[in-house]
Design a protein around this motif. Structure first.
Motif, PDB file in Angstrom:
ATOM      1  N   GLU A   1       9.144   6.879  25.256  1.00 43.69           N
ATOM      2  CA  GLU A   1       9.171   5.408  25.690  1.00 43.69           C
ATOM      3  C   GLU A   1       9.887   4.599  24.613  1.00 43.69           C
TER       4      GLU A   1
ATOM      5  N   GLU B   1      12.326   5.871  22.647  1.00 42.99           N
ATOM      6  CA  GLU B   1      13.772   6.254  22.901  1.00 42.99           C
ATOM      7  C   GLU B   1      14.454   5.173  23.900  1.00 42.99           C
ATOM      8  N   GLN B   2      13.532   4.970  25.122  1.00 42.53           N
ATOM      9  CA  GLN B   2      14.065   4.392  26.304  1.00 42.53           C
ATOM     10  C   GLN B   2      14.358   3.042  25.615  1.00 42.53           C
ATOM     11  N   GLU B   3      13.226   2.272  24.825  1.00 38.81           N
ATOM     12  CA  GLU B   3      13.207   1.008  24.415  1.00 38.81           C
ATOM     13  C   GLU B   3      14.613   0.793  23.480  1.00 38.81           C
TER      14      GLU B   3
ATOM     15  N   PHE C   1      17.273   2.785  23.765  1.00 32.84           N
ATOM     16  CA  PHE C   1      18.278   2.681  24.594  1.00 32.84           C
ATOM     17  C   PHE C   1      18.724   1.430  25.166  1.00 32.84           C
ATOM     18  N   THR C   2      17.645   0.627  25.704  1.00 38.39           N
ATOM     19  CA  THR C   2      17.915  -0.736  26.134  1.00 38.39           C
ATOM     20  C   THR C   2      18.300  -1.597  25.221  1.00 38.39           C
ATOM     21  N   MET C   3      17.759  -1.567  23.985  1.00 40.39           N
ATOM     22  CA  MET C   3      18.120  -2.425  23.010  1.00 40.39           C
ATOM     23  C   MET C   3      19.591  -2.153  22.704  1.00 40.39           C
TER      24      MET C   3
ATOM     25  N   ARG D   1      21.991  -0.914  24.361  1.00 38.85           N
ATOM     26  CA  ARG D   1      22.881  -1.098  25.598  1.00 38.85           C
ATOM     27  C   ARG D   1      23.167  -2.618  25.451  1.00 38.85           C
ATOM     28  N   GLY D   2      22.221  -3.514  25.105  1.00 40.08           N
ATOM     29  CA  GLY D   2      22.380  -4.916  24.871  1.00 40.08           C
ATOM     30  C   GLY D   2      23.190  -5.282  23.835  1.00 40.08           C
TER      31      GLY D   2
ATOM     32  N   GLN E   1      25.897  -3.229  22.943  1.00 40.12           N
ATOM     33  CA  GLN E   1      26.772  -2.546  23.251  1.00 40.12           C
ATOM     34  C   GLN E   1      26.989  -1.657  22.086  1.00 40.12           C
TER      35      GLN E   1
ATOM     36  N   VAL F   1      22.305   4.192  20.404  1.00 44.08           N
ATOM     37  CA  VAL F   1      20.856   4.425  19.893  1.00 44.08           C
ATOM     38  C   VAL F   1      21.331   4.781  18.332  1.00 44.08           C
TER      39      VAL F   1
END
Length: 106
Positions: free
Chosen positions: A55, A57-59, A61-63, A65-66, A68, A71
């Protein structure tokens, strides 16, 4: 403000504020935010909330991506304390969801 093309002086003038008024407001806002975070963490602790590494790592990853970026680059940029803060944010979200689920309409 600067990213939006404004200056502090223009903001103060537009909102008819003095620098002292602005600083007082920002200090109180920061204090309220810290107290809210402390309450949410205490709720998370009391309720036994946790998050998995997946969870987290997913958060991240989302950050990333935002922003650009990757991770790994994000982790390097925010450091170990920043990663811990992201984990705390996950706990805050769980506590907020818990509060929402437990709330009753009056």
């Amino acid at each position: 403000m600067q990213n939006g093309g404004n200056t502090l002086e223009a903001y103060l003038d537009y909102n008819n504020l003095t620098e002292e008024m602005y600083n007082s407001y920002m200090n109180q806002n920061a204090l309220n935010m810290l107290m809210g975070q402390a309450v949410l963490l205490e709720i998370a602790k009391t309720e036994g909330f946790s998050y998995t590494q997946e969870e987290l790592e997913q958060e991240l990853f989302t950050m990333a991506r935002g922003y650009q970026t990757t991770v790994d680059s994000l982790k390097e940029m925010i450091g170990e304390n920043g990663v811990l803060m992201v984990g705390e944010d996950l706990l805050h979200k769980q506590a907020l969801n818990f509060i929402t689920e437990q709330s009753v309409e009056v």
